[in-house]
Design a protein around this motif. Structure first.
Motif, mmCIF file in Angstrom:
data_model
loop_
_atom_site.group_PDB
_atom_site.id
_atom_site.type_symbol
_atom_site.label_atom_id
_atom_site.label_comp_id
_atom_site.label_asym_id
_atom_site.label_seq_id
_atom_site.Cartn_x
_atom_site.Cartn_y
_atom_site.Cartn_z
ATOM 1 N N GLU A 272 13.534 -2.408 -2.734
ATOM 2 C CA GLU A 272 13.212 -3.431 -2.263
ATOM 3 C C GLU A 272 11.753 -3.900 -2.718
ATOM 4 N N ARG A 273 10.974 -3.109 -2.819
ATOM 5 C CA ARG A 273 9.519 -3.329 -3.130
ATOM 6 C C ARG A 273 9.549 -3.946 -4.308
ATOM 7 N N VAL A 274 10.239 -3.447 -5.354
ATOM 8 C CA VAL A 274 10.103 -4.101 -6.866
ATOM 9 C C VAL A 274 10.622 -5.354 -6.740
ATOM 10 N N LYS A 275 11.831 -5.626 -6.003
ATOM 11 C CA LYS A 275 12.304 -7.004 -5.771
ATOM 12 C C LYS A 275 11.271 -7.846 -5.117
ATOM 13 N N ALA A 276 10.302 -7.428 -4.390
ATOM 14 C CA ALA A 276 9.349 -8.021 -3.510
ATOM 15 C C ALA A 276 8.025 -8.479 -4.692
ATOM 16 N N VAL A 277 7.954 -7.499 -5.556
ATOM 17 C CA VAL A 277 6.781 -7.816 -6.608
ATOM 18 C C VAL A 277 7.382 -8.920 -7.427
ATOM 19 N N LEU A 278 8.717 -8.854 -7.842
ATOM 20 C CA LEU A 278 9.392 -10.210 -8.464
ATOM 21 C C LEU A 278 9.274 -11.632 -7.830
ATOM 22 N N ASP A 279 9.479 -11.465 -6.531
ATOM 23 C CA ASP A 279 9.133 -12.549 -5.485
ATOM 24 C C ASP A 279 7.765 -13.131 -5.675
ATOM 25 N N VAL A 280 6.971 -12.313 -5.518
ATOM 26 C CA VAL A 280 5.629 -12.608 -5.621
ATOM 27 C C VAL A 280 5.154 -13.247 -6.980
ATOM 28 N N GLU B 275 18.094 -6.804 -13.628
ATOM 29 C CA GLU B 275 18.546 -6.305 -12.536
ATOM 30 C C GLU B 275 17.355 -5.005 -12.022
ATOM 31 N N PRO B 276 17.150 -4.634 -10.919
ATOM 32 C CA PRO B 276 16.208 -3.477 -10.763
ATOM 33 C C PRO B 276 17.049 -2.123 -11.166
ATOM 34 N N ARG B 277 16.154 -1.414 -11.746
ATOM 35 C CA ARG B 277 17.104 -0.138 -12.254
ATOM 36 C C ARG B 277 16.055 1.165 -11.986
ATOM 37 N N LYS C 67 0.735 -1.024 -0.144
ATOM 38 C CA LYS C 67 0.045 0.155 -0.138
ATOM 39 C C LYS C 67 0.854 1.144 0.006
ATOM 40 N N GLY C 68 0.746 2.004 -0.984
ATOM 41 C CA GLY C 68 1.196 3.422 -0.916
ATOM 42 C C GLY C 68 2.535 3.479 -1.688
ATOM 43 N N THR C 69 2.958 2.196 -2.238
ATOM 44 C CA THR C 69 4.180 2.085 -2.894
ATOM 45 C C THR C 69 4.231 2.082 -4.336
#
Length: 163
Positions: A57-65, A84-86, A36-38
Protein backbone atom coordinates in the motif's frame (compact mmCIF):
# COMPACT_ATOMS: atom_id res chain seq x y z
CA UNK A 1 -2.79 29.97 -55.17
CA UNK A 2 -3.36 28.86 -51.56
CA UNK A 3 -0.74 26.65 -49.98
CA UNK A 4 -1.55 23.80 -47.63
CA UNK A 5 -1.69 24.43 -43.90
CA UNK A 6 -0.60 21.64 -41.59
CA UNK A 7 0.06 20.49 -38.04
CA UNK A 8 1.74 17.48 -36.45
CA UNK A 9 0.03 15.02 -34.12
CA UNK A 10 2.58 13.87 -31.53
CA UNK A 11 2.70 12.04 -28.22
CA UNK A 12 5.43 13.60 -26.13
CA UNK A 13 6.22 15.24 -22.80
CA UNK A 14 8.72 17.72 -21.44
CA UNK A 15 11.54 15.68 -19.88
CA UNK A 16 12.49 18.57 -17.58
CA UNK A 17 8.94 18.70 -16.20
CA UNK A 18 9.09 14.94 -15.49
CA UNK A 19 12.40 15.48 -13.69
CA UNK A 20 10.84 18.32 -11.66
CA UNK A 21 7.82 16.16 -10.76
CA UNK A 22 10.16 13.33 -9.73
CA UNK A 23 12.20 15.64 -7.50
CA UNK A 24 9.07 17.11 -5.90
CA UNK A 25 7.63 13.61 -5.30
CA UNK A 26 10.92 12.43 -3.73
CA UNK A 27 10.95 15.46 -1.43
CA UNK A 28 7.33 14.87 -0.38
CA UNK A 29 7.93 11.14 0.25
CA UNK A 30 10.92 12.00 2.47
CA UNK A 31 8.97 14.61 4.46
CA UNK A 32 5.46 13.16 4.84
CA UNK A 33 4.55 11.71 8.22
CA UNK A 34 2.74 8.65 6.83
CA UNK A 35 5.94 7.58 4.99
CA UNK A 36 8.16 7.75 8.12
CA UNK A 37 9.73 4.37 8.92
CA UNK A 38 8.52 2.71 5.70
CA UNK A 39 11.84 3.09 3.84
CA UNK A 40 9.88 4.58 0.91
CA UNK A 41 11.76 6.13 -2.00
CA UNK A 42 11.39 7.21 -5.61
CA UNK A 43 14.33 7.71 -7.97
CA UNK A 44 15.32 7.63 -11.59
CA UNK A 45 17.28 4.59 -12.76
CA UNK A 46 18.34 5.13 -16.37
CA UNK A 47 15.12 5.64 -18.34
CA UNK A 48 12.99 3.94 -15.66
CA UNK A 49 11.56 5.43 -12.49
CA UNK A 50 11.92 3.11 -9.48
CA UNK A 51 9.59 3.32 -6.49
CA UNK A 52 10.00 1.14 -3.42
CA UNK A 53 8.63 0.79 0.08
CA UNK A 54 8.29 -1.78 2.85
CA UNK A 55 4.57 -2.35 2.12
CA UNK A 56 2.40 -2.80 -0.97
CA UNK A 57 0.00 0.00 0.00
CA UNK A 58 2.88 2.39 0.73
CA UNK A 59 4.52 1.80 -2.67
CA UNK A 60 1.13 2.46 -4.31
CA UNK A 61 0.95 5.69 -2.29
CA UNK A 62 4.40 6.70 -3.62
CA UNK A 63 3.09 6.13 -7.19
CA UNK A 64 0.01 8.21 -6.33
CA UNK A 65 2.21 11.09 -5.08
CA UNK A 66 4.26 10.96 -8.32
CA UNK A 67 1.09 10.92 -10.47
CA UNK A 68 -0.21 13.96 -8.60
CA UNK A 69 3.02 15.84 -9.28
CA UNK A 70 2.88 14.91 -13.00
CA UNK A 71 -0.68 16.26 -13.25
CA UNK A 72 0.33 19.52 -11.55
CA UNK A 73 3.15 19.84 -14.10
CA UNK A 74 0.72 19.40 -17.02
CA UNK A 75 1.88 15.92 -18.08
CA UNK A 76 -0.80 13.41 -19.08
CA UNK A 77 -0.89 10.21 -17.04
CA UNK A 78 -1.34 8.36 -20.34
CA UNK A 79 2.39 8.92 -20.89
CA UNK A 80 3.19 7.03 -17.65
CA UNK A 81 3.47 3.24 -17.89
CA UNK A 82 3.71 1.78 -14.37
CA UNK A 83 4.09 -1.91 -13.53
CA UNK A 84 2.10 -3.75 -10.88
CA UNK A 85 3.64 -3.77 -7.37
CA UNK A 86 5.99 -6.73 -6.93
CA UNK A 87 7.81 -8.13 -3.92
CA UNK A 88 11.59 -8.06 -4.21
CA UNK A 89 13.23 -9.43 -1.08
CA UNK A 90 11.51 -7.58 1.76
CA UNK A 91 10.70 -4.47 -0.31
CA UNK A 92 7.75 -3.81 -2.61
CA UNK A 93 8.71 -2.18 -5.93
CA UNK A 94 7.01 -0.47 -8.87
CA UNK A 95 8.90 0.34 -12.07
CA UNK A 96 7.49 3.05 -14.34
CA UNK A 97 8.55 4.39 -17.72
CA UNK A 98 7.44 7.41 -19.72
CA UNK A 99 6.01 6.62 -23.17
CA UNK A 100 6.91 8.92 -26.06
CA UNK A 101 5.81 8.77 -29.70
CA UNK A 102 2.82 7.39 -31.58
CA UNK A 103 3.19 3.82 -32.82
CA UNK A 104 2.52 3.16 -36.51
CA UNK A 105 -0.53 1.12 -35.55
CA UNK A 106 -2.01 3.98 -33.49
CA UNK A 107 -1.17 6.52 -36.23
CA UNK A 108 -3.07 4.33 -38.72
CA UNK A 109 -6.08 4.34 -36.36
CA UNK A 110 -6.01 8.16 -36.22
CA UNK A 111 -5.61 8.42 -40.01
CA UNK A 112 -8.57 6.06 -40.58
CA UNK A 113 -10.74 8.06 -38.14
CA UNK A 114 -9.82 11.30 -39.98
CA UNK A 115 -10.66 9.71 -43.37
CA UNK A 116 -13.98 8.31 -42.11
CA UNK A 117 -15.24 11.19 -39.95
CA UNK A 118 -13.16 14.21 -40.93
CA UNK A 119 -13.76 16.81 -43.63
CA UNK A 120 -12.88 16.02 -47.25
CA UNK A 121 -9.54 17.18 -48.62
CA UNK A 122 -7.59 16.51 -45.42
CA UNK A 123 -4.40 14.52 -45.97
CA UNK A 124 -2.48 12.52 -43.38
CA UNK A 125 1.12 11.38 -43.53
CA UNK A 126 2.84 9.14 -40.95
CA UNK A 127 6.39 10.32 -40.23
CA UNK A 128 8.12 7.96 -37.81
CA UNK A 129 6.56 8.40 -34.37
CA UNK A 130 4.43 11.41 -35.35
CA UNK A 131 1.82 12.20 -37.97
CA UNK A 132 1.37 15.26 -40.20
CA UNK A 133 -2.15 16.42 -41.09
CA UNK A 134 -2.52 18.93 -43.92
CA UNK A 135 -5.33 20.68 -45.75
CA UNK A 136 -5.96 23.83 -47.79
CA UNK A 137 -8.49 25.00 -45.17
CA UNK A 138 -7.41 25.91 -41.64
CA UNK A 139 -11.02 25.41 -40.55
CA UNK A 140 -10.78 21.76 -41.64
CA UNK A 141 -7.59 21.37 -39.59
CA UNK A 142 -9.28 22.80 -36.51
CA UNK A 143 -12.18 20.40 -37.03
CA UNK A 144 -9.71 17.49 -37.23
CA UNK A 145 -8.09 18.65 -33.97
CA UNK A 146 -11.52 18.64 -32.29
CA UNK A 147 -12.18 15.11 -33.63
CA UNK A 148 -8.85 13.81 -32.33
CA UNK A 149 -9.33 15.43 -28.89
CA UNK A 150 -12.82 13.90 -28.64
CA UNK A 151 -11.42 10.36 -29.05
CA UNK A 152 -10.18 8.54 -25.93
CA UNK A 153 -6.84 7.06 -26.95
CA UNK A 154 -4.60 5.11 -24.56
CA UNK A 155 -1.74 7.53 -25.30
CA UNK A 156 -1.29 11.27 -24.82
CA UNK A 157 -1.89 13.44 -27.91
CA UNK A 158 -0.56 16.94 -28.59
CA UNK A 159 -0.55 19.18 -31.67
CA UNK A 160 2.65 20.95 -32.81
CA UNK A 161 4.02 22.86 -35.83
CA UNK A 162 0.70 24.47 -36.70
CA UNK A 163 1.33 26.46 -39.89
Amino acid sequence: MASDSSFDVVSTFDAQEVENALNMAAKEVNQRFDFKGTESSIRKSGEAIEMESSGEERVKAVLDVFQGKLIKRGISLKALDASEPRLSGKMWKITATMKKGISTENAKKIAKMIRDEGPKGVKTQIQGDEMRVSSKSRDHLQEVQRLIKAQDYDFAVQFTNYR
